[in-house]
Design an enzyme around this catalytic site. Structure first.
Site, PDB file in Angstrom:
ATOM      1  N   LYS A   1       0.824  -1.222   0.000  1.00 60.11           N
ATOM      2  CA  LYS A   1       0.000   0.000   0.000  1.00 60.11           C
ATOM      3  C   LYS A   1       0.858   1.272   0.000  1.00 60.11           C
ATOM      4  O   LYS A   1       0.532   2.257  -0.643  1.00 60.11           O
ATOM      5  CB  LYS A   1      -0.922   0.019   1.233  1.00 60.11           C
ATOM      6  N   GLY A   2       1.956   1.238   0.747  1.00 61.22           N
ATOM      7  CA  GLY A   2       2.844   2.412   0.810  1.00 61.22           C
ATOM      8  C   GLY A   2       3.434   2.723  -0.555  1.00 61.22           C
ATOM      9  O   GLY A   2       3.492   3.869  -0.988  1.00 61.22           O
TER      10      GLY A   2
ATOM     11  N   ASP B   1      11.202  -3.510  -8.630  1.00 60.13           N
ATOM     12  CA  ASP B   1      11.873  -4.273  -7.590  1.00 60.13           C
ATOM     13  C   ASP B   1      12.882  -3.319  -7.001  1.00 60.13           C
ATOM     14  O   ASP B   1      13.651  -2.680  -7.726  1.00 60.13           O
ATOM     15  CB  ASP B   1      12.543  -5.533  -8.134  1.00 60.13           C
TER      16      ASP B   1
END
Length: 199
Positions: free
Chosen positions: A11-12, A70
């Protein structure tokens, strides 16, 4: 409006990416909003490989433009660890606090000048079956001796940036986006998208 799918459940990270992409002619949605909930195994040995693995899996499931990233922390004293294992550094189900505590324990008694580190973010974007690209952003800093600041997530409270005399977690979000590894990679991605999609 075209959908732009973010291959993350974090979510962040999603919030940060939505803030950075604000104003573009895309509907930015998470993979979960597209009904894709499976866990994708990141079996690559580099940030680039892992970002592409995630993006390809989500693209296969939805056929929309997909972005995956990533990212991780490389600490010179630890020979580049935790690197691609940054989120799994303290074991499955560990919290940000657990990971930060593990890092601090590994750097116990290591002097400041030997605590050099960088955040790395590689973004992969799949535009179609044939077309994709990756970009890489980095930001240099040091690992502090204790967590400071309430903004950000992950290792931000430990990541000290000398030019600003504060950690990434002490910065206003707008400032962090300006200088962060993800902010830099996102801007490179935007440039590439504009070229390729004629935005």
């Amino acid at each position: 409006m075209r959908k732009f799918v973010i291959a993350t459940k974090n979510k962040g990270k999603l919030k940060e990416i939505q803030e950075i992409l604000d104003g573009l002619d895309f509907e930015v949605v998470s993979m979960e909003e597209m009904g894709i909930t499976k866990d994708i195994e990141e079996s690559g040995s580099t940030f680039e490989e892992n970002a592409l693995i995630k993006a390809r899996e989500v693209y296969k499931a939805c056929g929309e433009i997909v972005m995956a990233d990533d990212s991780g922390l490389e600490v010179d004293y630890l020979n580049g660890a935790p690197g691609i294992y940054s989120s799994r550094f303290a074991g499955e189900g560990a919290s940000d606090e657990d990971r930060n505590n593990k890092l601090l324990s590994l750097l116990k008694d290591v002097p400041f000048e030997q605590r050099k580190a960088r955040f790395v973010c590689v973004i992969a974007v799949i535009l179609s079956d044939e077309e994709y690209f990756t970009v890489r952003g980095t930001v240099e800093g040091y690992i502090g001796f204790e967590p400071k600041g309430d903004n950000g997530f992950g290792y931000d409270p430990l990541f000290f940036i000398p030019e600003y005399n504060m950690t990434a977690a002490q910065m206003k979000p707008s400032k962090k986006h300006e200088i962060s590894h993800r902010g830099k990679a996102m801007r490179m991605m935007l440039e590439e998208l504009k070229k390729r999609l004629d935005l």
